[in-house]
Enzyme design. Structure first.
Site, short mmCIF file in Angstrom:
data_model
loop_
_atom_site.label_atom_id
_atom_site.label_comp_id
_atom_site.label_asym_id
_atom_site.label_seq_id
_atom_site.Cartn_x
_atom_site.Cartn_y
_atom_site.Cartn_z
N MET A 1 27.69 14.60 45.24
CA MET A 1 26.97 15.83 45.58
C MET A 1 26.19 16.29 44.36
SD MET A 1 29.76 17.82 47.91
CE MET A 1 31.03 17.73 46.65
N GLN A 61 27.21 6.10 41.36
CA GLN A 61 26.49 5.95 42.63
C GLN A 61 24.99 5.89 42.35
OE1 GLN A 61 25.63 9.12 45.76
NE2 GLN A 61 27.36 8.05 46.72
N CYS A 91 22.35 10.72 51.74
CA CYS A 91 21.84 12.01 51.29
C CYS A 91 20.83 12.57 52.29
CB CYS A 91 21.20 11.87 49.92
SG CYS A 91 20.55 13.43 49.29
N ASN A 192 34.67 10.88 56.31
CA ASN A 192 34.12 11.98 55.51
C ASN A 192 33.42 12.97 56.43
OD1 ASN A 192 31.16 12.59 53.86
ND2 ASN A 192 33.06 13.33 52.97
N GLY A 193 33.49 14.25 56.04
CA GLY A 193 32.72 15.28 56.73
C GLY A 193 33.56 16.36 57.36
N GLY A 216 34.44 16.35 50.02
CA GLY A 216 33.42 16.85 49.11
C GLY A 216 33.46 18.35 48.97
N ARG A 217 32.66 19.04 49.80
CA ARG A 217 32.55 20.50 49.70
C ARG A 217 33.89 21.19 49.89
NH1 ARG A 217 29.01 22.25 54.09
NH2 ARG A 217 30.03 20.52 55.15
#
Length: 263
Positions: A1, A61, A91, A192-193, A216-217
């Protein structure tokens, strides 16, 4: 991110605990070789064996669309000791997609295959090449074809963000699609997500069938989420970190960020 999970954030989150592996912010590749100072800025952990101070591996990455230069830079990262090289095909940022990178490549499975095959051929076999993708650009018509292109051209594992580029971060994430991807590839898939809490973690594993989950977030919002998950796996309960418990970590993060900006 980009601009979020930088070295200070990685240090704080991995010291809080529960994290198995980190992936760096994406490093843009255009038509040139990256120099050492660029990689050092993104991943100072490279001088500590590509690990955070708490011993958690950090993988670089790369983001780009030129197979040759992605291969050149992946090979260079391998020479510098990178434990693996991850390729960003997920992305959703407008600036990235406008220049043919990130999720825009999900409209061209043959290009995905060319990139991964080129990077794989340029990099020592003991250095895994992994990939991050979304379900597609505007729809899921090419989802399975894209996943197969990545796996069959040499990706050792695929992390799947269960939304399209056009959906961005709008709920819900379509976790059931990850299970469909698992059915058509012969490499490990990471889910993911939209994982914000322990319940989400358990649900994404149930619907996707994945044993590994990338957060992630949700981990930035709840810095001890990975530790909560680890305790649950061990059969113990752990209450979310209180504001009082969080404040020393925030102070540490502030100091590290200020020092980084000064440099």
């Amino acid at each position: 991110m980009e601009g979020l999970v930088d070295p200070p954030m990685r240090d704080i989150l991995t010291r809080i605990g529960g994290i198995d592996r980190c992936v760096s912010e994406f490093i843009r590749v255009t038509d040139t070789a990256l120099n050492l100072s660029t990689v050092e800025r993104f991943i100072p952990e490279m001088h500590r064996g590509w690990k955070t101070d708490s011993g958690v591996e950090v993988r670089p990455q790369l983001l780009g669309s030129d197979p040759h230069w992605l291969g050149v830079n992946a090979a260079q990262l391998a020479q510098w000791g990178a434990p693996a090289v991850d390729l960003n095909f997920g992305c959703p940022a407008k600036t990235v997609n406008r220049h043919g990178g990130g999720a825009s490549l999900l409209r061209e499975p043959e290009v995905l295959a060319q990139i991964v095959a080129t990077v794989r051929a340029a990099t020592p076999m003991n250095v895994p090449i992994t990939a991050k993708m979304r379900l597609g650009y505007s729809d899921t018509s090419l989802t399975l074809e894209c996943a197969q292109a990545l796996a069959e051209s040499g990706a050792a594992e695929i992390a799947v963000h269960a939304r399209t580029k056009m959906e961005g971060y709008k709920p819900p994430a379509h976790w059931e699609w990850i299970a469909r991807i698992r059915e058509v590839v012969a490499v490990p898939v990471i889910a993911n997500g939209e994982v914000w809490n322990l319940e989400d973690y358990l649900r994404i594993r149930e619907l996707s069938g994945c044993s590994a989950v990338m957060i992630g977030r949700g981990l930035v919002v709840q810095p001890d989420l990975a530790r909560q998950i680890r305790c649950h796996q061990a059969g113990a309960a752990l209450h979310p970190m209180s504001w009082d418990e969080l404040q020393p970590w925030l102070a540490d993060f502030f100091v590290q960020t200020r020092e980084r900006m000064a440099d």
